[in-house]
Design a protein around this motif. Structure first.
Motif, PDB file in Angstrom:
ATOM      1  N   PHE A 156       0.378  -0.765  -0.048  1.00 24.22           N
ATOM      2  CA  PHE A 156       0.187  -0.010   0.125  1.00 24.22           C
ATOM      3  C   PHE A 156       0.620   1.017   0.019  1.00 24.22           C
ATOM      4  N   ASP A 157       2.019   1.316   1.188  1.00 21.80           N
ATOM      5  CA  ASP A 157       2.547   2.606   0.947  1.00 21.80           C
ATOM      6  C   ASP A 157       3.371   2.720  -0.414  1.00 21.80           C
ATOM      7  N   VAL A 158       4.275   1.279  -1.187  1.00 23.32           N
ATOM      8  CA  VAL A 158       4.379   1.968  -2.609  1.00 23.32           C
ATOM      9  C   VAL A 158       3.192   2.504  -3.893  1.00 23.32           C
ATOM     10  N   SER A 182      -6.456  -8.026   4.094  1.00 17.12           N
ATOM     11  CA  SER A 182      -4.880  -6.617   3.810  1.00 17.12           C
ATOM     12  C   SER A 182      -5.086  -5.196   4.882  1.00 17.12           C
ATOM     13  N   ALA A 183      -4.329  -4.630   4.317  1.00 14.73           N
ATOM     14  CA  ALA A 183      -3.223  -3.574   5.395  1.00 14.73           C
ATOM     15  C   ALA A 183      -5.001  -2.542   5.943  1.00 14.73           C
ATOM     16  N   TYR A 184      -5.330  -2.690   4.755  1.00 16.53           N
ATOM     17  CA  TYR A 184      -6.722  -1.416   4.964  1.00 16.53           C
ATOM     18  C   TYR A 184      -7.213  -1.772   6.321  1.00 16.53           C
ATOM     19  N   TYR A 185      -7.586  -3.196   6.752  1.00 15.87           N
ATOM     20  CA  TYR A 185      -8.284  -3.290   8.014  1.00 15.87           C
ATOM     21  C   TYR A 185      -6.870  -3.138   9.312  1.00 15.87           C
ATOM     22  N   ASN A 186      -6.046  -3.399   8.899  1.00 19.46           N
ATOM     23  CA  ASN A 186      -5.133  -4.769  10.275  1.00 19.46           C
ATOM     24  C   ASN A 186      -3.787  -2.896  10.684  1.00 19.46           C
ATOM     25  N   ASP A 188      -3.955   1.105  10.604  1.00 19.11           N
ATOM     26  CA  ASP A 188      -4.370   2.563  10.215  1.00 19.11           C
ATOM     27  C   ASP A 188      -3.806   3.889   9.961  1.00 19.11           C
ATOM     28  N   PHE A 189      -2.814   3.657   9.461  1.00 23.32           N
ATOM     29  CA  PHE A 189      -1.742   4.839   8.543  1.00 23.32           C
ATOM     30  C   PHE A 189      -2.250   4.638   7.247  1.00 23.32           C
ATOM     31  N   VAL A 190      -2.754   3.854   6.805  1.00 22.96           N
ATOM     32  CA  VAL A 190      -3.133   2.389   5.235  1.00 22.96           C
ATOM     33  C   VAL A 190      -4.884   3.667   5.195  1.00 22.96           C
ATOM     34  N   ALA A 191      -6.025   3.027   5.952  1.00 24.19           N
ATOM     35  CA  ALA A 191      -7.251   3.662   6.231  1.00 24.19           C
ATOM     36  C   ALA A 191      -7.295   5.056   5.835  1.00 24.19           C
ATOM     37  N   GLN A 192      -6.426   6.174   6.415  1.00 28.55           N
ATOM     38  CA  GLN A 192      -5.677   7.439   6.927  1.00 28.55           C
ATOM     39  C   GLN A 192      -5.795   8.154   5.561  1.00 28.55           C
ATOM     40  N   LEU A 212     -10.183   3.174  -4.219  1.00 25.55           N
ATOM     41  CA  LEU A 212      -9.761   3.651  -2.217  1.00 25.55           C
ATOM     42  C   LEU A 212      -9.450   4.922  -3.367  1.00 25.55           C
ATOM     43  N   LEU A 213     -10.020   5.869  -2.606  1.00 23.35           N
ATOM     44  CA  LEU A 213      -9.869   7.129  -3.507  1.00 23.35           C
ATOM     45  C   LEU A 213      -9.577   8.810  -1.929  1.00 23.35           C
TER      46      LEU A 213
END
Length: 249
Positions: A156-158, A182-186, A188-192, A212-213
């Motif tokens: 996700f970071d990439v 996925s990391a979206y649920y695990n 916080d920084f991804v969801a933010q 994801l927008l």
């Protein structure tokens, strides 16, 4: 259904099959792509990869990155309905590239091919950001499609590093269970990172396509955009587009 092309490369059988004006790409036992020049929508998962672009106004999406091209069905939809200035397609499989050009009419002037491992290409990319990134990276294992890379925090970071300020990330998951792990649920920084998140489904497959927008949107914007196109308006008789959408955030 007629076989237009068949070739075995490194023990893997590639076939292009036709049914009327429709062409389908099979690699091994996996159905990779479908294209019919007479129909804007495929009626399957490739429509879902395109649909999130309709949250954006005409001209907003200028640069698109497609990780994993296959037969390139989504590229036809992108060019037909949003007309980006540039589409970069990264594909590791040279046979897929040859088939896409020969049988699926992927000869657009705005399309730039990259024959490369998409994961390695993405992690070393140092160019301009993209308004839309589509992660459709799959390989075959025991006759079943598998994601080529786990959607963990690092991946996700990439991906988000190379999105524009109001960019769109579209990810194709085998099913909803894989998406929920996925990391979206695990993390916080991804969801933010994202202001709006949607999951798309179609009755023709089990895939979960996630949009994801980096901007605030509502499903009514999507539906209003689709109504502008007779080929994409589900309210019109004969529309091949079949989808369900649910807002997550």
């Amino acid at each position: 259904m007629a076989i237009l092309y068949e070739k075995t490369v490194d023990g893997l059988c590639y076939q292009v099959r036709s049914a009327g004006n429709s062409r389908r790409l099979y690699t091994g036992d996996v159905f990779h792509s479908q294209y019919n020049p007479n129909h804007a929508a495929t009626g399957s998962v490739w429509d879902l990869l395109f649909l999130p672009s309709q949250f954006y106004a005409p001209g907003e999406i200028k640069r698109v990155l497609l990780l994993g091209v296959g037969g390139g069905a989504v590229i036809h939809m992108l060019n037909r309905f949003i007309g980006p200035q540039q589409v970069i397609g990264v594909e590791i499989n040279a046979t897929h590239i040859q088939i896409a050009k020969r049988f699926f009419n992927l000869k657009y002037k705005n399309l730039q091919w990259q024959h490369a491992n998409a994961i390695e290409w993405m992690t070393t990319y140092d160019g301009d950001p993209f308004d839309m990134i589509i992660d459709d990276l799959y390989f075959e294992q025991d006759g079943e499609p598998q994601r080529a890379i786990e959607a963990d925090a690092s991946w996700f970071d990439v991906l988000t590093e190379h999105l524009t300020e109001n960019g769109l990330l579209v990810m194709n998951f085998v099913n909803y269970k894989e998406w929920r792990h996925s990391a979206y649920y695990n993390e916080d920084f991804v969801a933010q990172e994202f202001q709006s998140v949607y999951q798309f489904a179609t009755p023709t497959c089990h895939n979960a396509v996630i949009a994801l927008l980096k901007k605030q949107t509502e499903t009514k914007q999507l539906r209003a955009s689709l109504r502008q196109w007779p080929e994409l308006n589900p309210e019109r008789k004969g529309c091949r587009l079949r989808y369900a959408v649910k807002k997550i955030a």
